[in-house]
Design an enzyme around this catalytic site. Structure first.
Site, PDB file in Angstrom:
ATOM      1  N   HIS A 267      33.662 -69.843  20.881  1.00 37.48           N
ATOM      2  CA  HIS A 267      33.365 -68.454  20.123  1.00 37.48           C
ATOM      3  C   HIS A 267      31.934 -68.223  19.814  1.00 37.48           C
ATOM      4  O   HIS A 267      31.181 -69.499  19.532  1.00 37.48           O
ATOM      5  CB  HIS A 267      34.388 -68.498  19.028  1.00 37.48           C
TER       6      HIS A 267
ATOM      7  N   GLU B 200      30.466 -67.751  16.987  1.00 39.38           N
ATOM      8  CA  GLU B 200      30.106 -68.624  15.960  1.00 39.38           C
ATOM      9  C   GLU B 200      30.196 -69.940  15.886  1.00 39.38           C
ATOM     10  O   GLU B 200      29.185 -70.690  15.299  1.00 39.38           O
ATOM     11  CB  GLU B 200      31.344 -68.172  14.793  1.00 39.38           C
TER      12      GLU B 200
ATOM     13  N   CYS C 198      37.871 -66.113  13.279  1.00 38.80           N
ATOM     14  CA  CYS C 198      39.176 -66.601  13.222  1.00 38.80           C
ATOM     15  C   CYS C 198      39.176 -67.670  12.344  1.00 38.80           C
ATOM     16  O   CYS C 198      38.423 -68.151  11.988  1.00 38.80           O
ATOM     17  CB  CYS C 198      39.576 -66.849  14.615  1.00 38.80           C
TER      18      CYS C 198
ATOM     19  N   CYS D  43      36.962 -70.364  13.538  1.00 35.45           N
ATOM     20  CA  CYS D  43      35.490 -70.398  13.032  1.00 35.45           C
ATOM     21  C   CYS D  43      35.419 -70.434  11.537  1.00 35.45           C
ATOM     22  O   CYS D  43      34.230 -70.972  11.173  1.00 35.45           O
ATOM     23  CB  CYS D  43      34.841 -69.056  13.908  1.00 35.45           C
TER      24      CYS D  43
END
Lengths: 151, 151
Positions: free
Chosen positions: A55, A57, A85, A88
């Site tokens: 992801h 992040e 999420c 993260c």
């Protein structure tokens, strides 16, 4: 809200989200700053890299920690176009990110103001300051468009 | 419970946890298997790598996805010596791990049976089968010893 009223790191995160969509990835972008300077940036890349953890992040945090030679990003801010999420949000805790800015909220996958609410758990060892909503309309529209085209 | 009654992947995860402690990292080890074969393994490494996301589970999942050339580990099992945190539980969801086996539970940082309880959230898109307790005594003793020596 015109884009030029946004803080520069969030503008950059939105540009990264756009690049993400162009690469066939869910449009999310992230930037790590420290003392007003960009330390690292990334867009979503799980498909391209065959990495379920890639992801925006996570990639930005890993790159920032590498750049600073420190697993703790104590003085850093994370700017991301979508509510993080659980994965993260957990990484944000481990990295000791000081401030989190996110654009769009994510009722389906977010874990800051939805679902697991990672920072609100009693056991949570570090809570970043959280600011949301800046750039929300643009971030959300990019996501809607991405999923509309793929339906 | 003698170690030789443990399934081989959990024995290996415990060996990795031991190697983790020897390297000055919190002793946690993880193994990914598929159809009875080890696909990837890792021990905790955030200090060595300056990567706050470098928990054993994240590293093992990333390596398994790389080895299989697929961001989804649909037919895979993850064996880990400690209850996964929110970050790692989130990664398990994204990777679509079929079965999770963990040894010791972690009231302070775990997010499976504690805190964020990631798999129990309504929004959770994938829930692995979860089995815990195998190898618990050894995994927990390694952690106690590690933190005792550092106090």
């Amino acid at each position: 809200m015109p884009a030029w009223t946004l803080p520069q790191p969030m503008q950059r995160a939105l540009e990264l989200a756009k690049a993400s969509a162009a690469a066939g990835e869910v449009p999310v972008g992230a930037v790590v700053t420290r003392h007003g300077e960009v330390i690292a940036e990334a867009h979503n890349a799980p498909r391209e890299t065959h990495d379920p953890t890639a992801h925006a992040e996570i990639l930005a945090i890993r790159r920032a920690a590498e750049a600073l030679g420190d697993e703790r990003l104590t003085d850093c801010e994370l700017w991301v176009t979508l509510e993080p999420c659980a994965m993260c949000a957990g990484a944000i805790v481990h990295a000791r990110i000081a401030k989190l800015y996110y654009a769009a909220s994510d009722p389906k996958g977010g874990a800051v103001e939805h679902g697991a609410r990672v920072f609100e758990q009693k056991q949570c060892l570090h809570r970043p300051e959280v600011y949301s909503g800046m750039g929300e309309a643009r971030a959300a529209e990019m996501l809607r468009e991405f999923f509309r085209e793929r339906r």
